[in-house]
Design a protein around this motif. Sequence first.
Motif, PDB file in Angstrom:
ATOM      1  N   ALA A   1      36.384   7.717  63.193  1.00  0.00           N
ATOM      2  CA  ALA A   1      36.178   8.373  64.488  1.00  0.00           C
ATOM      3  C   ALA A   1      37.458   9.085  64.913  1.00  0.00           C
ATOM      4  CB  ALA A   1      35.769   7.338  65.532  1.00  0.00           C
ATOM      5  N   ILE A   2      37.370  10.407  65.066  1.00  0.00           N
ATOM      6  CA  ILE A   2      38.540  11.199  65.445  1.00  0.00           C
ATOM      7  C   ILE A   2      38.425  11.572  66.921  1.00  0.00           C
ATOM      8  CG2 ILE A   2      39.871  13.283  64.983  1.00  0.00           C
ATOM      9  CD1 ILE A   2      38.715  13.288  62.154  1.00  0.00           C
ATOM     10  N   GLU A   3      39.338  11.041  67.728  1.00  0.00           N
ATOM     11  CA  GLU A   3      39.289  11.234  69.177  1.00  0.00           C
ATOM     12  C   GLU A   3      40.593  11.848  69.681  1.00  0.00           C
ATOM     13  OE1 GLU A   3      38.593  11.885  72.686  1.00  0.00           O
ATOM     14  OE2 GLU A   3      36.894  10.871  71.713  1.00  0.00           O
ATOM     15  N   ILE A   4      40.475  12.974  70.376  1.00  0.00           N
ATOM     16  CA  ILE A   4      41.659  13.696  70.864  1.00  0.00           C
ATOM     17  C   ILE A   4      42.271  13.065  72.115  1.00  0.00           C
ATOM     18  CG2 ILE A   4      40.320  15.306  72.303  1.00  0.00           C
ATOM     19  CD1 ILE A   4      42.299  17.493  71.478  1.00  0.00           C
ATOM     20  N   ASP A   5      41.447  12.398  72.943  1.00  0.00           N
ATOM     21  CA  ASP A   5      41.909  11.875  74.228  1.00  0.00           C
ATOM     22  C   ASP A   5      42.547  10.498  74.061  1.00  0.00           C
ATOM     23  OD1 ASP A   5      42.313  11.099  76.843  1.00  0.00           O
ATOM     24  OD2 ASP A   5      40.289  11.586  77.528  1.00  0.00           O
ATOM     25  N   LYS A   6      43.872  10.435  74.232  1.00  0.00           N
ATOM     26  CA  LYS A   6      44.595   9.163  74.052  1.00  0.00           C
ATOM     27  C   LYS A   6      44.158   8.110  75.058  1.00  0.00           C
ATOM     28  CE  LYS A   6      48.732  10.264  76.832  1.00  0.00           C
ATOM     29  NZ  LYS A   6      48.175  11.482  77.456  1.00  0.00           N
TER      30      LYS A   6
ATOM     31  N   VAL B   1      34.837   0.529  61.102  1.00  0.00           N
ATOM     32  CA  VAL B   1      35.174   1.691  61.935  1.00  0.00           C
ATOM     33  C   VAL B   1      36.689   1.796  62.063  1.00  0.00           C
ATOM     34  CG1 VAL B   1      34.990   2.776  64.205  1.00  0.00           C
ATOM     35  CG2 VAL B   1      33.040   1.522  63.261  1.00  0.00           C
ATOM     36  N   GLU B   2      37.195   3.003  61.878  1.00  0.00           N
ATOM     37  CA  GLU B   2      38.616   3.256  62.115  1.00  0.00           C
ATOM     38  C   GLU B   2      38.733   4.438  63.072  1.00  0.00           C
ATOM     39  OE1 GLU B   2      42.836   3.909  59.724  1.00  0.00           O
ATOM     40  OE2 GLU B   2      41.002   3.421  58.629  1.00  0.00           O
ATOM     41  N   VAL B   3      39.569   4.274  64.086  1.00  0.00           N
ATOM     42  CA  VAL B   3      39.763   5.312  65.095  1.00  0.00           C
ATOM     43  C   VAL B   3      41.093   6.010  64.856  1.00  0.00           C
ATOM     44  CG1 VAL B   3      39.957   5.810  67.564  1.00  0.00           C
ATOM     45  CG2 VAL B   3      38.418   3.990  66.782  1.00  0.00           C
ATOM     46  N   VAL B   4      41.047   7.334  64.876  1.00  0.00           N
ATOM     47  CA  VAL B   4      42.267   8.136  64.726  1.00  0.00           C
ATOM     48  C   VAL B   4      42.416   8.999  65.973  1.00  0.00           C
ATOM     49  CG1 VAL B   4      43.409   9.963  63.402  1.00  0.00           C
ATOM     50  CG2 VAL B   4      42.082   8.198  62.205  1.00  0.00           C
ATOM     51  N   ASN B   5      43.572   8.884  66.627  1.00  0.00           N
ATOM     52  CA  ASN B   5      43.856   9.704  67.805  1.00  0.00           C
ATOM     53  C   ASN B   5      44.469  11.017  67.333  1.00  0.00           C
ATOM     54  OD1 ASN B   5      46.186   9.480  70.616  1.00  0.00           O
ATOM     55  ND2 ASN B   5      44.299  10.631  70.426  1.00  0.00           N
ATOM     56  N   ALA B   6      43.629  12.063  67.267  1.00  0.00           N
ATOM     57  CA  ALA B   6      44.091  13.352  66.742  1.00  0.00           C
ATOM     58  C   ALA B   6      43.172  14.465  67.198  1.00  0.00           C
ATOM     59  CB  ALA B   6      44.142  13.309  65.207  1.00  0.00           C
TER      60      ALA B   6
ATOM     61  N   VAL C   1      44.510  18.245  62.679  1.00  0.00           N
ATOM     62  CA  VAL C   1      44.796  17.164  61.729  1.00  0.00           C
ATOM     63  C   VAL C   1      44.398  17.587  60.311  1.00  0.00           C
ATOM     64  CG1 VAL C   1      42.546  15.985  61.919  1.00  0.00           C
ATOM     65  CG2 VAL C   1      44.619  14.657  61.434  1.00  0.00           C
ATOM     66  N   ASP C   2      45.069  17.018  59.315  1.00  0.00           N
ATOM     67  CA  ASP C   2      44.745  17.280  57.908  1.00  0.00           C
ATOM     68  C   ASP C   2      43.519  16.443  57.531  1.00  0.00           C
ATOM     69  OD1 ASP C   2      44.599  17.471  55.132  1.00  0.00           O
ATOM     70  OD2 ASP C   2      46.776  17.545  54.881  1.00  0.00           O
ATOM     71  N   ILE C   3      42.343  17.053  57.623  1.00  0.00           N
ATOM     72  CA  ILE C   3      41.092  16.313  57.408  1.00  0.00           C
ATOM     73  C   ILE C   3      40.957  15.854  55.959  1.00  0.00           C
ATOM     74  CG2 ILE C   3      38.574  16.427  57.508  1.00  0.00           C
ATOM     75  CD1 ILE C   3      38.874  18.455  59.794  1.00  0.00           C
ATOM     76  N   ILE C   4      41.319  16.720  55.021  1.00  0.00           N
ATOM     77  CA  ILE C   4      41.192  16.348  53.606  1.00  0.00           C
ATOM     78  C   ILE C   4      42.079  15.138  53.297  1.00  0.00           C
ATOM     79  CG2 ILE C   4      41.602  17.113  51.226  1.00  0.00           C
ATOM     80  CD1 ILE C   4      40.782  19.927  52.120  1.00  0.00           C
TER      81      ILE C   4
ATOM     82  N   GLU D   1      34.703  26.159  56.135  1.00  0.00           N
ATOM     83  CA  GLU D   1      35.556  27.164  55.499  1.00  0.00           C
ATOM     84  C   GLU D   1      36.691  26.586  54.657  1.00  0.00           C
ATOM     85  OE1 GLU D   1      35.131  30.870  58.656  1.00  0.00           O
ATOM     86  OE2 GLU D   1      36.773  29.440  58.907  1.00  0.00           O
ATOM     87  N   GLU D   2      37.118  25.380  54.971  1.00  0.00           N
ATOM     88  CA  GLU D   2      38.318  24.852  54.323  1.00  0.00           C
ATOM     89  C   GLU D   2      38.023  23.984  53.103  1.00  0.00           C
ATOM     90  OE1 GLU D   2      41.144  23.207  57.058  1.00  0.00           O
ATOM     91  OE2 GLU D   2      40.877  24.848  58.487  1.00  0.00           O
ATOM     92  N   GLU D   3      36.831  24.079  52.573  1.00  0.00           N
ATOM     93  CA  GLU D   3      36.453  23.347  51.363  1.00  0.00           C
ATOM     94  C   GLU D   3      36.675  21.842  51.514  1.00  0.00           C
ATOM     95  OE1 GLU D   3      38.225  25.220  47.978  1.00  0.00           O
ATOM     96  OE2 GLU D   3      37.277  27.147  48.409  1.00  0.00           O
ATOM     97  N   ILE D   4      36.405  21.354  52.706  1.00  0.00           N
ATOM     98  CA  ILE D   4      36.416  19.911  52.971  1.00  0.00           C
ATOM     99  C   ILE D   4      35.153  19.325  52.330  1.00  0.00           C
ATOM    100  CG2 ILE D   4      36.247  18.184  54.830  1.00  0.00           C
ATOM    101  CD1 ILE D   4      37.779  20.303  56.589  1.00  0.00           C
ATOM    102  N   PRO D   5      35.247  18.159  51.660  1.00  0.00           N
ATOM    103  CA  PRO D   5      34.078  17.593  50.986  1.00  0.00           C
ATOM    104  C   PRO D   5      33.028  17.052  51.960  1.00  0.00           C
ATOM    105  CG  PRO D   5      35.945  16.089  50.792  1.00  0.00           C
ATOM    106  CD  PRO D   5      36.464  17.347  51.425  1.00  0.00           C
ATOM    107  N   VAL D   6      32.156  17.951  52.407  1.00  0.00           N
ATOM    108  CA  VAL D   6      31.126  17.609  53.398  1.00  0.00           C
ATOM    109  C   VAL D   6      29.745  17.880  52.796  1.00  0.00           C
ATOM    110  CG1 VAL D   6      30.178  18.157  55.664  1.00  0.00           C
ATOM    111  CG2 VAL D   6      32.633  18.229  55.318  1.00  0.00           C
TER     112      VAL D   6
END
Length: 291
Positions: free
Chosen positions: A74-79, A96-101, A106-109, A141-146
């Motif tokens: 889970a990528i959440e921008i709001d600290k 579940v892992e939360v990343v504040n970003a 953030v470097d998604i790959i 666009e960034e060739e992320i494995p989706v």
Amino acid sequence: MEKLVSPKKTKEIVKKYGFQFSKSLGQNFLIDENIIYKIIDGAQIGKEDVVIEVGPGIGTLTQYLAERAKKVLAIEIDKNLIPILEGETLKGYENVEVVNADVLKVDIIKLIYEKLDGQKVKVVANLPYYVTTPIIMRFLEEEIPVKDIVVMVQKEVADRMQARPNTKDYGALTVAVQYYCKPHVITKVPRSVFIPQPKVESTVIRLKVLDKPKVEVEDREIFFKVVKASFAKRRKTLLNSLSMSSLGLDKEEIKKVLSMSSISEKRRAESLTIQEFAVLANNIAAIKKSI
């Protein structure tokens, strides 16, 4: 942990942590379990799937994703939401892992390889409306494995994503999304299922990422330049729109390209299929190489 999906429980959490909704971040929390199940069923989440959720909020949808998926990032921008997610609402969910970003920075790959073993991901999100397009296009666009993107977006945006030629909704976003994906509307969403209520209606749409783009192009950058230039002044003919663009070709050269492509000078962008845009872009690439 008790499910957050009820209005009562959502309000309790918000009050307990003194959380203030941010208009600038487009925060609206979902409070309808039926919609959540439609999102998860539409994404076809299974026990082997790894999921990136963008903007989990207080974790309402995240809880249900965690019960179906192998792992949720889970990528959440709001600290201000991190203590709520990590300290309470997702505390019991070991997968579940939360990343504040900021998902746009953030470097998604790198995250996928570090946190999700480099697996192809499914992206599931209730996206803030003001950054819907940049977020979706970044994953494409960034060739992320989706392999799948299932998102709740403003109804008008979903209409544009699945539009067909010769309709008012057909535009540059349509061509961009359909170049990479096959769109399918899962459900419409009323304003009443959010706290606070947004001013617009929403739609959950699934973007099935294609194994390869829908059309073959010689130069992807030129293809998208042609598409954007064509729609920039959509009331003008293609001849005029492309002649006034940054493609670097004069009117006579554009006439030649349109003739090579068997496309009338008088046609407008909204009448072209994605296949015709590809032919046009490929011929422009060929002309530019010869100059």
